[in-house]
Design an enzyme around this catalytic site. Structure first.
Site, PDB file in Angstrom:
ATOM      1  N   GLY A 135       0.845  -1.181   0.000  1.00 51.33           N
ATOM      2  CA  GLY A 135       0.000   0.000   0.000  1.00 51.33           C
ATOM      3  C   GLY A 135       0.883   1.234   0.000  1.00 51.33           C
ATOM      4  O   GLY A 135       2.098   1.158   0.190  1.00 51.33           O
ATOM      5  N   TYR A 136       0.245   2.370  -0.178  1.00 48.70           N
ATOM      6  CA  TYR A 136       0.981   3.633  -0.296  1.00 48.70           C
ATOM      7  C   TYR A 136       0.546   4.613   0.783  1.00 48.70           C
ATOM      8  O   TYR A 136      -0.630   4.932   0.908  1.00 48.70           O
ATOM      9  CB  TYR A 136       0.778   4.230  -1.692  1.00 48.70           C
ATOM     10  CG  TYR A 136       1.495   3.399  -2.724  1.00 48.70           C
ATOM     11  CD1 TYR A 136       2.804   3.693  -3.068  1.00 48.70           C
ATOM     12  CD2 TYR A 136       0.901   2.271  -3.275  1.00 48.70           C
ATOM     13  CE1 TYR A 136       3.493   2.899  -3.962  1.00 48.70           C
ATOM     14  CE2 TYR A 136       1.590   1.474  -4.170  1.00 48.70           C
ATOM     15  CZ  TYR A 136       2.883   1.800  -4.502  1.00 48.70           C
ATOM     16  OH  TYR A 136       3.571   1.003  -5.376  1.00 48.70           O
ATOM     17  N   LEU A 137       1.534   5.084   1.546  1.00 47.49           N
ATOM     18  CA  LEU A 137       1.296   6.172   2.478  1.00 47.49           C
ATOM     19  C   LEU A 137       1.194   7.478   1.695  1.00 47.49           C
ATOM     20  O   LEU A 137       0.528   8.417   2.112  1.00 47.49           O
ATOM     21  CB  LEU A 137       2.426   6.266   3.512  1.00 47.49           C
ATOM     22  CG  LEU A 137       2.502   5.083   4.479  1.00 47.49           C
ATOM     23  CD1 LEU A 137       3.789   5.127   5.285  1.00 47.49           C
ATOM     24  CD2 LEU A 137       1.286   5.069   5.401  1.00 47.49           C
TER      25      LEU A 137
ATOM     26  N   GLU B 257      -3.226   4.656   1.956  1.00 46.82           N
ATOM     27  CA  GLU B 257      -4.332   5.106   1.118  1.00 46.82           C
ATOM     28  C   GLU B 257      -5.130   3.884   0.654  1.00 46.82           C
ATOM     29  O   GLU B 257      -4.634   2.761   0.685  1.00 46.82           O
ATOM     30  CB  GLU B 257      -3.772   5.848  -0.108  1.00 46.82           C
ATOM     31  CG  GLU B 257      -2.946   7.061   0.248  1.00 46.82           C
ATOM     32  CD  GLU B 257      -2.181   7.629  -0.945  1.00 46.82           C
ATOM     33  OE1 GLU B 257      -2.164   7.012  -2.036  1.00 46.82           O
ATOM     34  OE2 GLU B 257      -1.592   8.708  -0.786  1.00 46.82           O
TER      35      GLU B 257
ATOM     36  N   ASN C 132       2.797   0.869  -9.858  1.00 44.45           N
ATOM     37  CA  ASN C 132       1.944   0.301  -8.819  1.00 44.45           C
ATOM     38  C   ASN C 132       1.195   1.383  -8.058  1.00 44.45           C
ATOM     39  O   ASN C 132       0.032   1.200  -7.686  1.00 44.45           O
ATOM     40  CB  ASN C 132       2.774  -0.555  -7.862  1.00 44.45           C
ATOM     41  CG  ASN C 132       3.132  -1.896  -8.466  1.00 44.45           C
ATOM     42  OD1 ASN C 132       2.330  -2.808  -8.473  1.00 44.45           O
ATOM     43  ND2 ASN C 132       4.336  -2.014  -8.976  1.00 44.45           N
TER      44      ASN C 132
END
Length: 156
Positions: free
Chosen positions: A28-30, A82, A144
């Site tokens: 996942g992405y902060l 996110e 990604n």
């Protein structure tokens, strides 16, 4: 700390018979801003935090910093990410003096298969297996971080 990488779509699953290793990856992405992405990844039993900078004009080279973190820390940080967690299986396929990493996406990106190869120089030559399709290096849609925001299933 620069990463030089080229990306290709994959046209068949022939690469599976050439694979020497596979791992499930959840990430996942902060921060998914293309100027600077901050990624949390769990690869089997390992956790990682990665920061990537914006790519150069061709999209082949960009800053990358990665550090292994405890799996429990990665699990906790994934909860802060996110929306749009990426789920995929990565296959490693040797080809000449290089290694292709082929990602078979699941979930909202199911049906998408991307091969990546890391190089030492942007102009370095490399073997292209017959299962490689169109090159998508530099096409932001295939990052990604972008797939976490605009999943493959919504492209059609």
């Amino acid at each position: 700390m620069n990463e030089i990488e080229r990306k290709f779509l994959v046209t068949t699953t022939e690469f599976l018979s050439e694979s020497i290793r596979s791992n499930r990856i959840v990430q996942g992405y902060l921060n998914s801003n293309p100027e600077r992405t901050v990624r949390i990844r769990i690869k089997e039993t390992q956790g990682f935090i990665t920061i990537k900078g914006k790519g150069n004009e061709t999209g082949t080279t960009r800053f990358e910093w990665e550090k292994e973190i405890k799996i429990t820390e990665a699990e906790q940080l994934l909860l802060l990410c996110e929306d749009g967690v990426i789920d995929k299986v990565r296959y490693e396929i040797p080809s000449g003096k290089h290694l292709y990493e082929v990602d078979v996406f699941e979930g909202d990106n199911k049906g998408l298969i991307i091969a990546e190869i890391e190089l030492n120089d942007e102009n370095e030559s490399f073997e292209k297996p017959n299962w490689l399709g169109e090159e998508v290096t530099g096409d932001d849609r295939y990052y990604n971080a972008s797939l976490s925001v605009s999943s493959y299933k919504n492209w059609k």
